[in-house]
Design an enzyme around this catalytic site. Sequence first.
Site, PDB file in Angstrom:
ATOM      1  CE  LYS A 169      -3.931   1.785   2.754  1.00  0.00           C
ATOM      2  NZ  LYS A 169      -4.783   1.469   3.923  1.00  0.00           N
ATOM      3  CB  SER A 195      -8.056   3.280   2.930  1.00  0.00           C
ATOM      4  OG  SER A 195      -7.215   2.629   3.852  1.00  0.00           O
ATOM      5  CB  SER A 221      -8.167   0.464   5.721  1.00  0.00           C
ATOM      6  OG  SER A 221      -8.928   1.644   5.783  1.00  0.00           O
TER       7      SER A 221
END
Lengths: 95, 470, 488
Positions: free
Chosen positions: C77, C152, C176
């Site tokens: 990420k 996310s 997330s």
Amino acid sequence: MITRDDILKIAKLSKLSIEDEEIEALTKDMAEIIQFADTINTAVEDENMEFDNISNIINAFHEDEVIESFDSDLILKNRDGGEDGYFLVKRRSVN
Amino acid sequence: MSYELVAGLETHIELSTKTKIFCNCTTEFGGEPNTHCCPICIGLPGTLPKLNKNVVKYAVKAGLATNCSIRNISKMDRKNYVYPDLPKAYQISQFDKPLCENGYISLSTGKNINITRIHIEEDAGKLVHQRGDTYIDYNRGGVPLVEIVTEPDFRSIDEVVEYIEKLRLIMKYIGVSDVKMQEGSLRCDVNISVRKYGDNDLGIRTEIKNMNSLSFIAKAMEYEFNRQIDIIENGGIIEQETRRYNSDLNITESMRKKEDADDYRYFRDPDLVTISIMDEQIQQIKNELPELPSVKLKRFVEDYNLPIQDAELLVKYKKVAEYFEEACIKIENHKVVSNFILSQIFRTLSTETEKEDFNILIPPSYLNELVKLTETKKINSSLARITLEKMLETGKPLSEFITEKHLQGIDENTLKSICEKAVLANEKAVNEYLNGKEKAFGSIIGYIMKETKGNADAALATEIIKTIIS
Amino acid sequence: MVTSKIRYINNLLNKKEISCTELTNKYLEKIQEENKNLNAYVKVTEEEALIVAKKVDEKISSKGHLMPLEGIPMTLKDNISTKNIETTCCSKILKGYVPIYDATVWETLKSQNAVLLGKSNMDEFAMGSSCETSCFGGALNPHNLKHVAGGSSGGVSSAVGGNIAVYGLGSDTGGSIRQPASFCGLVGLKPTYGAVSRYGLIAYASSFDQIGPIAHTVEDAAIIHDTISLYDKKDATSCANKGIMTADKLNDSIKGKKIGIAKEYFEGIRDDVKESILQAIKIYEDLGAEIIYFELPELKYSLSVYYILACAEASSNLGRYDGIRYGYKASHYNDLNEMICKTRSEGFGKEVKRRILLGTYVLSAGYYDAYYKKAQKLRGTLVRAFKNAFTKCDVILAPTVPMTAFELNFTSIDPVETYLTDICTVPVNIAGLPAVSIPCGFDSNGLPIGMQIIGNSFEEHKILNIAYQYEKQVGDKIYKNIELGVKL
Ligand SMILES: [Mg+2]
Ligand SMILES: [Zn+2]
């Protein structure tokens, strides 16, 4: 109820400049969000609610021994090496 | 109408740990800009702080040395404000659970200045403003500080000055800071207000920020005291604000009014964990503390029978005090030792720093021997003085300058008259010497040695002859 | 039967059926084709990947045997700091920012020759539930491109679900990792707070954030977790690993294990989601687990508590983006203060600004007690409620999200409406507990449904064991859309 002035005050604290045309919609959004946050104030408080920290660890220390610092070139890398070794903020932008 | 000054102090002192408070960069003063930095102390995204073990220890020492109680459980908080010298936009400090609380420092009058709290926090970087541009150096960013906050207990500038001097001395004694004011390792904010004598309420205060010189602090306070009185006398109202001292003009000037920007939104720093100090650990640190200056002063006056002024001068420099005590071993009249140090030795150390460092060539045992000789009247005071001077110059022991024969020997007055005789009897040699022929001096000394059967102190004789013929 | 994709590839590499360079190239080629649609990657690190692949190939020919994650192509990420590789949090304010140090998790994986294919898309500063607050636009759901991949960590779930990464590391502050895993039919593990070092993870809310894996199978997640859950002296909140390898515990019997069901988790949940979980409960009963029903009324405050505390921390964590040391800087200004305000106003997106404002508000003088302090107390209440629940059961079973993957632009309409979808995921973050989301079915549109198994602190081995036993039972049906092998 959160007001336009409240928004301007917290925006100033947050170092955000809010455009005039944004402010109405933002006030409305924030009012809604804060109303939602207010749910917690329906909770009854009792004596044993004190809460310290999510981490149960105590006393995590670093030893007082010097490790060599980074090269200033690296420290300034994201500002193209800086100016004479310093980070520099010009008084105003040159247009 | 006469006015009373009311002041409180916030003193920031840089701790002399090896590394910064939340990373392992050096705390060394100076250095090329941004060379004592790492991702943590320039606040790069994703970095995390970890508290320096010694910072806690040093702060506890500072607390114990100023009669504070120490918290068993403490924590770190974030003080949020945006300024370019603060790379994370918050300072990690302590808000509602400072490490140390409720202490005091006693002034010479016997009055106590109460210490509200001592907490630990990080220093900010340094800004250099040039033609309106801002240059930033983060070397100092993250250097550990203790902030020592007093009650508004000061009633005069003298009290403030004495407090700071006492505080400095304590911190130096316990070894937690070198407290070099010129390097900014001690900085004061003064809260100051005035009121009419007899009033109990506090007036509105202003805060003069960030001063690192005693004389500036005194001047700034004096100016601010008079400024506030003038305003009140003219029917005005003091505005609560932050001011700075302008040393060029010797005035204080407004920096900023009290406003929203002072909403620091303190909250516990979630990146750092609880600090827990057990009573046993506190006791152990207490046991490790050296004798504090106030205790030492009292002892010097009582045990060594010194006048307080002399004792104060000795205690003012930790190394001097230690030297004095060693030089006093098995000596009856300690004042003699003190006199030698405060007059003759101090004369060779012109600056405060030199006195503090006290790098002199002879160990205390040499001075001790010398004083013993004067006590037993084996040598007279002027010989002692001259000998000490030579010892200080050369670092050589007493025996190099004072021989056995000396000690049996000729007292100074006798030697003086022999010297006078020698000058008269060696006119030629004297003239030759005065004309630059160094060697000629030898025959004068030779004459004296013959006269005294070698018992004279050649060095002393040389001195005496030189005074006679010059 | 469902197997570990990581072990499968590790085996191929060890047996030299494919070289790491070939494997990496295949993934890179596939990224070339598919990333246009998925928008999973915001940066592809082709050169770096091939250098490591070559190193791995050399190791195979000299030493022969690889560690489990060695040579496996993966993604991070874009809030995990990577030295010399741009790391942006998908925010304009960090565009061009190149870290000068590695996050601890990446240091660990690097030392095991993990092949980083690229940095993946996310909601700006991890603030969002759809990946659509990303300044690069959202990542799409490989099951249906009209739907989001979740948020996310939407880029990770999009890449793994779309088979353009074997696995990825995301971060979970309020769901997330679990929510995008659920949306893309994957396994997402949010470890116990303190289990995985946060050093180098660009903070959203420090007392909630945890790094964890998104992978195809429970075993994969276990292998990754076992590798990255190490004590890190750089993170004061990092805990010493208790030495339990979760991968060794997967096959433990769950007979007699107590699975807790709290009714509050099922309020306002879409029927098909609820139905899938009821099915799963039946399977667990068949496997010999005991189902315990109880109430957790404290859950009703969790969303407000989460948004108050997370935003408070965020408002402080995001103060540092001032244009001075790195990242975006406003180009027109008249003084320093204006430079900072303009940089932040131009650099941050709308949702980030909203959360900064909320966080500033709840911490500011006059409001602190009513919001921040009160929420902090309720956090304590919730911690104790969970603690109490775990005296009655080994794990808690709950939906991951009340629905399946949103259609595009669903989240941009009403912020509060969107926050409400986090209802099932945030309690775990408030209490610092571990939880894993695993697929448990599909809705009528073929979109995956997820369920989460929540455990007590540092009992990742229990939740993964219980997840694995379910997967073993029904995985073949539930995982039908997942390409477990690699087309050679
Ligand atoms: Mg302070
Ligand atoms: Zn540093």
